[in-house]
Design an enzyme around this catalytic site. Structure first.
Site, PDB file in Angstrom:
ATOM      1  N   HIS A 185       5.526   6.167  11.258  1.00 44.16           N
ATOM      2  CA  HIS A 185       4.816   5.868  10.023  1.00 44.16           C
ATOM      3  C   HIS A 185       4.088   6.853   9.806  1.00 44.16           C
ATOM      4  O   HIS A 185       2.573   6.869   9.749  1.00 44.16           O
ATOM      5  CB  HIS A 185       4.259   4.540   9.830  1.00 44.16           C
ATOM      6  CG  HIS A 185       3.749   3.992   8.715  1.00 44.16           C
ATOM      7  ND1 HIS A 185       3.898   5.102   7.565  1.00 44.16           N
ATOM      8  CD2 HIS A 185       3.736   2.936   8.114  1.00 44.16           C
ATOM      9  CE1 HIS A 185       3.594   4.156   6.461  1.00 44.16           C
ATOM     10  NE2 HIS A 185       3.299   2.844   6.695  1.00 44.16           N
ATOM     11  N   ARG A 190      11.561   4.237   2.876  1.00 43.47           N
ATOM     12  CA  ARG A 190      10.944   3.180   3.950  1.00 43.47           C
ATOM     13  C   ARG A 190      12.279   2.322   4.343  1.00 43.47           C
ATOM     14  O   ARG A 190      12.985   1.721   3.369  1.00 43.47           O
ATOM     15  CB  ARG A 190      10.013   2.279   3.772  1.00 43.47           C
ATOM     16  CG  ARG A 190       9.751   0.831   4.597  1.00 43.47           C
ATOM     17  CD  ARG A 190       8.442   0.095   4.365  1.00 43.47           C
ATOM     18  NE  ARG A 190       7.388   0.905   4.719  1.00 43.47           N
ATOM     19  CZ  ARG A 190       6.141   0.398   4.643  1.00 43.47           C
ATOM     20  NH1 ARG A 190       5.967  -0.937   4.483  1.00 43.47           N
ATOM     21  NH2 ARG A 190       5.001   1.080   5.065  1.00 43.47           N
ATOM     22  N   ARG A 192       0.815  -1.194   0.036  1.00 35.90           N
ATOM     23  CA  ARG A 192      -0.038  -0.075   0.115  1.00 35.90           C
ATOM     24  C   ARG A 192       0.785   1.172  -0.020  1.00 35.90           C
ATOM     25  O   ARG A 192       0.593   2.256  -0.797  1.00 35.90           O
ATOM     26  CB  ARG A 192      -0.823   0.025   1.059  1.00 35.90           C
ATOM     27  CG  ARG A 192      -2.099  -0.732   1.096  1.00 35.90           C
ATOM     28  CD  ARG A 192      -2.637  -1.258   2.359  1.00 35.90           C
ATOM     29  NE  ARG A 192      -1.643  -2.160   2.658  1.00 35.90           N
ATOM     30  CZ  ARG A 192      -2.013  -3.677   2.456  1.00 35.90           C
ATOM     31  NH1 ARG A 192      -3.086  -3.854   1.990  1.00 35.90           N
ATOM     32  NH2 ARG A 192      -1.135  -4.361   2.673  1.00 35.90           N
ATOM     33  N   LYS A 240      25.494  -3.733  -1.923  1.00 35.14           N
ATOM     34  CA  LYS A 240      27.140  -3.590  -1.835  1.00 35.14           C
ATOM     35  C   LYS A 240      27.552  -2.965  -0.872  1.00 35.14           C
ATOM     36  O   LYS A 240      28.780  -2.654  -0.626  1.00 35.14           O
ATOM     37  CB  LYS A 240      27.395  -2.742  -3.403  1.00 35.14           C
ATOM     38  CG  LYS A 240      26.856  -3.390  -4.556  1.00 35.14           C
ATOM     39  CD  LYS A 240      27.178  -2.660  -5.611  1.00 35.14           C
ATOM     40  CE  LYS A 240      26.718  -3.066  -7.038  1.00 35.14           C
ATOM     41  NZ  LYS A 240      27.186  -2.154  -8.283  1.00 35.14           N
TER      42      LYS A 240
HETATM   43  C1  NCD Z   1       1.875  -0.869   8.206  1.00 37.00           C
HETATM   44  C2  NCD Z   1       3.604  -0.728   8.381  1.00 37.00           C
HETATM   45  O1  NCD Z   1       4.276  -0.867   7.381  1.00 37.00           O
HETATM   46  O2  NCD Z   1       3.936  -0.419   9.341  1.00 37.00           O
HETATM   47  N1  NCD Z   1       1.497  -1.223   6.856  1.00 37.00           N
HETATM   48  C3  NCD Z   1       1.304   0.073   6.350  1.00 37.00           C
HETATM   49  O3  NCD Z   1       2.100   0.622   5.752  1.00 37.00           O
HETATM   50  N2  NCD Z   1       0.059   0.120   5.831  1.00 37.00           N
HETATM   51  C4  NCD Z   1       1.558  -1.903   9.193  1.00 37.00           C
HETATM   52  C5  NCD Z   1       2.179  -3.308   9.286  1.00 37.00           C
HETATM   53  O4  NCD Z   1       3.036  -3.634   8.302  1.00 37.00           O
HETATM   54  O5  NCD Z   1       1.702  -3.961   9.808  1.00 37.00           O
END
Ligand code: NCD
Length: 304
Positions: free
Chosen positions: A129, A101, A51, A80
């Site tokens: 997040h 991320r 997502r 690397k």
């Molecule tokens: C979440 C995350 O990556 O922290 N997912 C997301 O981005 N919607 C929740 C999860 O991974 O459980």
């Protein structure tokens, strides 16, 4: 140049502006279709995602922009041994904005200190997040029409669940929020968040291991997945993973206007039989995430 590493980097007024902008995009998407013509978003994902990455990319395409994707660490020079700082110095030569991320807490912050373009934290380890929180806030705004005076239950992995941490921080700036923290002993909310976001602001809260007993008082129930990838051993994960499973039976005692949320992916914590309940809002969150990411990209690129 401005980055968003923590949801608290955005003031409550700015969150309101982003929500207003996202609602305007929903009502008139054509108006936004060329706002980012000629601009590029890079998505640097060193951890799995469906997502978050795809909604960032869909958001940029719907604004008329383009996307450079690095969907996994193994396909990049990180494999690397390249540092986050060097990777970001490189990618900021190619892109106007970067969503990152990373499994290490703080990596997007380090990136922002080495980047000439805005960095958006798309999830850093078990820490934060912020853009999931944007999706969550738009959903709460649409379902409840307010952030003040709500009773919100967080259930599952409150220790490693970064979406929980960011949403609690965001809600800590409103009034009269009651936090109901439902988790096994081993997966309780970290002290630093409980103390700084909840206790210092004098919010009412309870900690419990029992979902059913608190169900009737909740306005919102935020379910979470047990974060297997953050565990040190598989045995603990297997013992804890199915502790909470939301079923239609468990919802019988809930308010008729409860809002059931989950950042997804779901493993077992919500039975698919709940999906058709009008109170289930987790797929609305998915869609709202795209609109809020559109609003955030516009803001950070300074597009009117
Ligand atoms: C979440 C995350 O990556 O922290 N997912 C997301 O981005 N919607 C929740 C999860 O991974 O459980």
């Amino acid at each position: 140049m401005r980055s968003v590493i923590d949801v608290l980097d955005l003031s409550p007024e700015e969150l309101d502006e982003l929500i207003t902008c996202a609602k305007d995009i929903i009502s008139d998407p054509k108006k936004y279709a060329h706002k980012c013509d000629g601009k590029k978003l890079a998505t640097l994902f060193f951890e799995p995602s469906t997502r978050t990455r795809l909604s960032f990319e869909a958001a940029m395409y719907e604004l008329g922009g383009n996307v450079l994707t690095m969907a996994d660490a193994q396909s990049s020079s990180a494999a690397k041994g390249e540092s986050v700082a060097d990777t970001v110095k490189t990618v900021s030569c190619y892109a106007d904005i970067i969503a990152m991320r990373h499994p290490k807490e703080g990596a997007p912050l380090v990136a922002s200190m080495n980047s000439s373009v805005p960095i958006i934290n798309a999830g850093d380890g078990g820490h934060n997040h912020p853009t999931q929180t944007l999706a969550d806030l738009l959903t709460i705004s649409m379902e409840k029409g307010r952030f003040d005076n709500i009773t919100i239950g967080f259930c599952g992995d409150l220790k490693f669940g970064r979406t929980v941490h960011s949403l609690i921080n965001a809600l800590s700036r409103y009034q009269g929020v009651k936090f109901v923290l439902i988790s096994p002993e081993e997966l309780k909310l970290p002290d630093y968040i409980r103390i700084n976001a909840i206790e210092k602001n004098n919010f009412e809260y309870i900690q419990t291991t029992d979902l059913e007993s608190v169900m009737p008082e909740l306005d919102i129930l935020y379910m979470t997945r047990v974060q297997r990838e953050r565990f040190f051993n598989e045995e603990d994960y297997l013992r804890l993973k199915d502790r909470y499973i939301l079923t239609p039976e468990k919802l019988e005692n809930a308010k008729s206007d409860l809002t059931v949320m989950h950042p997804l992916p779901r493993v077992n914590e919500i039975s698919v039989a709940v999906d058709n309940d009008p109170r289930a809002c987790y797929f609305k969150q998915v869609l709202n995430g795209k609109y809020m990411r559109m609003a955030l990209i516009l803001k950070l690129l300074g597009v009117e």
